[in-house]
Motif scaffolding. Structure first.
Motif, short mmCIF file in Angstrom:
data_model
loop_
_atom_site.label_atom_id
_atom_site.label_comp_id
_atom_site.label_asym_id
_atom_site.label_seq_id
_atom_site.Cartn_x
_atom_site.Cartn_y
_atom_site.Cartn_z
N UNK A 144 -1.13 2.35 -13.01
CA UNK A 144 -2.04 3.41 -12.38
C UNK A 144 -2.02 4.53 -13.22
N UNK A 145 -3.04 5.46 -13.06
CA UNK A 145 -3.11 6.74 -13.72
C UNK A 145 -2.76 7.45 -12.76
N UNK A 146 -1.90 8.38 -13.04
CA UNK A 146 -1.37 9.61 -12.11
C UNK A 146 -2.46 10.64 -11.87
N UNK A 147 -2.55 11.04 -10.46
CA UNK A 147 -3.44 12.15 -10.28
C UNK A 147 -2.55 12.99 -9.43
N UNK A 148 -1.60 13.70 -9.53
CA UNK A 148 -0.69 14.69 -8.83
C UNK A 148 -0.28 15.91 -9.47
N UNK A 149 -0.03 16.95 -8.55
CA UNK A 149 0.24 18.28 -8.85
C UNK A 149 1.61 18.31 -9.51
N UNK A 150 1.82 19.46 -10.13
CA UNK A 150 3.11 19.65 -11.00
C UNK A 150 4.25 19.67 -10.13
N UNK A 151 4.06 20.36 -8.84
CA UNK A 151 4.99 20.44 -7.95
C UNK A 151 4.76 19.22 -6.72
N UNK A 152 5.46 18.17 -6.62
CA UNK A 152 5.26 17.40 -5.69
C UNK A 152 5.36 17.40 -4.41
N UNK A 153 4.57 17.60 -3.27
CA UNK A 153 4.77 18.06 -2.05
C UNK A 153 5.97 17.20 -1.34
N UNK A 154 6.54 17.31 -0.75
CA UNK A 154 7.51 16.36 0.05
C UNK A 154 6.88 15.54 1.17
N UNK A 155 7.30 14.23 0.92
CA UNK A 155 6.99 13.18 1.90
C UNK A 155 5.39 12.83 2.00
N UNK A 156 4.79 13.17 1.17
CA UNK A 156 3.39 12.85 1.13
C UNK A 156 2.94 11.50 0.79
N UNK A 157 1.98 10.65 1.31
CA UNK A 157 1.57 9.48 1.05
C UNK A 157 0.67 9.43 -0.27
N UNK A 161 5.24 7.42 5.93
CA UNK A 161 5.84 6.72 7.35
C UNK A 161 7.03 6.42 6.90
N UNK A 162 7.20 5.69 5.39
CA UNK A 162 8.33 5.11 4.92
C UNK A 162 9.17 5.66 3.97
N UNK A 165 0.91 -1.04 -0.09
CA UNK A 165 0.05 -0.03 0.00
C UNK A 165 0.72 1.14 -0.05
N UNK A 166 0.72 2.04 -1.05
CA UNK A 166 1.51 3.55 -1.12
C UNK A 166 1.10 4.48 -0.04
N UNK A 167 0.00 4.39 0.68
CA UNK A 167 -0.43 5.22 1.85
C UNK A 167 0.84 5.38 2.75
N UNK A 168 1.52 4.40 2.80
CA UNK A 168 2.69 4.57 3.97
C UNK A 168 3.92 5.18 3.39
N UNK A 169 3.92 5.48 2.10
CA UNK A 169 5.42 5.92 1.51
C UNK A 169 5.42 7.34 1.44
N UNK A 170 6.62 7.97 1.64
CA UNK A 170 6.81 9.10 1.24
C UNK A 170 7.39 9.43 -0.03
N UNK A 171 6.20 9.65 -0.94
CA UNK A 171 6.31 9.63 -2.32
C UNK A 171 7.19 10.55 -2.95
N UNK A 172 8.11 10.08 -3.87
CA UNK A 172 8.73 11.00 -4.79
C UNK A 172 8.63 10.77 -6.34
N UNK A 173 9.01 11.19 -7.06
CA UNK A 173 8.88 10.84 -8.50
C UNK A 173 9.26 9.43 -8.92
N UNK A 174 10.26 8.88 -8.14
CA UNK A 174 10.64 7.49 -8.54
C UNK A 174 9.13 6.57 -7.90
#
Length: 502
Positions: free
Chosen positions: A259-272, A302-303, A240-249
């Motif tokens: 998956x189809x991505x629904x993300x802002x142009x500037x990714x917020x740091x460490x968001x799930x 968290x991860x 489950x990616x709800x736990x990850x501090x997501x980045x571009x990778x």
């Protein structure tokens, strides 16, 4: 939910026995109450009628799993009801197939049916035709409402709003204001450190899903239901990616999974990341994300992304080796065939060992592969061939390795591909023609850049020897992957194993 109730007026034996059925799925200002439905239906009865009221409060009309309705149908089947009265047709059912079957049951047991609002009975042909037509529109209305609910839930999820349901383990739900709207979001709770320890433990060389279950149980970290963790539950949590501090990778990995991505142009740091999907079309294992949406969530993960991606890579490697059903695990699964009929050889647990049996023999199309092979013996012989092949690869050094420059190019390619997907998505949502044209031109330029990066990656790779593990010391995941890569197939005639390498 309130179950059914009976209200019976005792009359003489010669009176009509009438059942009034009332249903209300939810109490809203625009809905007709159960009491009002009963009063309106009583206007269709005579003073001398014996009336029984069957009630379902809090039940939908999408199916017939309603206690009050079932009690009424039982009374109809036992011959206790002469007529059924409803306030409106959709009170008894919103499903055309169910409604048709209900009418058939009424006809079979000699029970008349009447609706107060539509003013017709089943006794007339016109009434029967009108009922069928109205139920078609009732079912259409229900599907339309469901579609609106799904669209509203997706719209909320896309903006980072809470869509309901229990929070994932390691999180709690707290009030929040997002975009000026009061909602809720996830926040780490007291078990966040346990979640982090579980991911780190699984990523070790000896780490397994079962080991994480035992770790959490020993730490006193219990699931919501029960006292011990199930491997299926833990596996879904690790995915489950709800736990990850997501980045571009991380987003590139999710896009690669479909998956189809629904993300802002500037990714917020460490968001799930929220994974949103239509539950009618997808499963909950998160191994295939086609048809799902990866949405940037408002909470902090968290991860660390590197640890989460390492866990995903390890689980992806283990996918071909997971057990199906109750058959024993083997790196020969899907590669071993009978020479007589071409059917797969399947492992079967005997009293003292696991044996390989021709599946064609079980289906009655083959006499069998001859002498019975023990799985352990077949794995030993084929394993020796694969061990020799691995030794040859180590000596010839034909394994492709990536240097630091190649890895840097790969990361640049993933970032560019992710930005291109976001641009293509913005084209579908844009209303202005100039904006659509500019986005299309930018996406085409990015595709050209991706092509160049792929060419540079192909040219930058080099071949060199690496330290492959010895076959005898390799784990089950490595053996499965090595067999899939090196073996074309293995044939057996009962006496000999014929190994065909790629």
């Amino acid at each position: 939910m309130q179950t059914f109730l009976h209200k019976i007026q005792e009359k003489g034996a010669d009176m009509s026995r009438t059942a009034i059925y009332v249903r209300q799925s939810a109490e809203r200002a625009d809905s007709v109450s159960l009491e009002t439905q009963e009063q309106l239906c009583r206007q269709e009865t005579a003073p001398e009628d014996a009336v029984t009221v069957f009630c379902d409060r809090g039940f939908s009309g999408k199916n017939t799993a309603r206690p009050g309705f079932q009690a009424m149908m039982q009374a109809v089947r036992s011959g206790q009801i002469d007529r059924v009265l409803v306030y409106k047709l959709d009170r008894i059912s919103r499903n055309l197939a169910d409604f048709t079957q209900i009418l058939r049951d009424f006809q079979r047991y000699g029970t008349a049916f009447q609706s107060h609002t539509e003013h017709f009975e089943t006794a007339s042909p016109m009434g029967q035709a009108m009922q069928n037509m109205l139920m078609v529109f009732a079912e259409l209305e229900r599907e339309t409402i469901c579609a609106r609910v799904r669209d509203a839930a997706f719209s909320r999820a896309k903006r980072g709003f809470d869509t309901g349901g229990p929070p994932p383990a390691g999180f709690r739900r707290v009030p929040a204001v997002i975009g000026g709207i009061h909602t809720s979001m996830l926040e780490a709770d007291a078990h966040a450190a346990d979640i982090q320890a579980g991911f780190a433990h699984y990523c070790r060389a000896e780490g397994t899903v079962s080991a994480v279950c035992r770790l959490w149980t020993d730490m006193g970290f219990q699931p919501v239901r029960g006292k011990t963790w199930a491997t299926g539950t833990v596996s879904r949590m690790l995915r489950n990616p709800v736990y990850v501090q997501a980045d571009s990778q991380v987003y590139a990995y999710l896009a690669k999974k479909g998956a189809e991505l629904c993300v802002p142009a500037e990714l917020p740091a460490q968001h799930g990341v929220y994974i949103y999907a239509d539950r009618r079309l997808t499963s909950s294992r998160l191994t295939d994300l086609h048809g799902m949406y990866a949405i940037c969530a408002p909470h902090e993960g968290l991860i660390a992304p590197a640890l989460w991606l390492a866990c995903q890579e390890k689980m992806d490697r283990a996918l071909p080796c997971r057990r199906s059903g109750t058959k024993p695990r083997s790196f020969l699964s899907g590669l071993l065939y009978c020479m007589r009929c071409g059917s797969a050889m399947t492992p079967v647990q005997g009293r003292s060992a696991v044996y390989l049996v021709c599946s064609g023999k079980k289906r009655g199309i083959c006499e069998g592969a001859g002498a019975v092979w023990r799985l352990e013996e077949a794995e030993r012989l084929v394993g020796a061939v694969l061990a020799a092949r691995l030794e040859t690869l180590r000596k010839t050094g034909v394994i492709r390795q990536q240097d630091d420059r190649t890895r840097s190019l790969q990361k640049a390619l993933e970032r560019t591909e992710m930005r291109r997907r976001m641009l293509l998505q913005s084209i579908t949502e844009a209303d202005d023609a100039d904006v659509m044209r500019a986005a299309a031109e930018a996406a085409a330029q990015m595709e050209h850049t991706c092509t160049k990066l792929r060419q540079q990656i192909a040219a930058a790779g080099k071949h060199e020897a690496v330290n492959l593990p010895e076959w005898a010391e390799a784990d089950a995941g490595f053996r499965c992957n090595a067999a899939k890569i090196l073996l074309e197939y293995v044939l057996t005639d009962g006496k000999t194993l014929h190994t065909v390498l790629r």
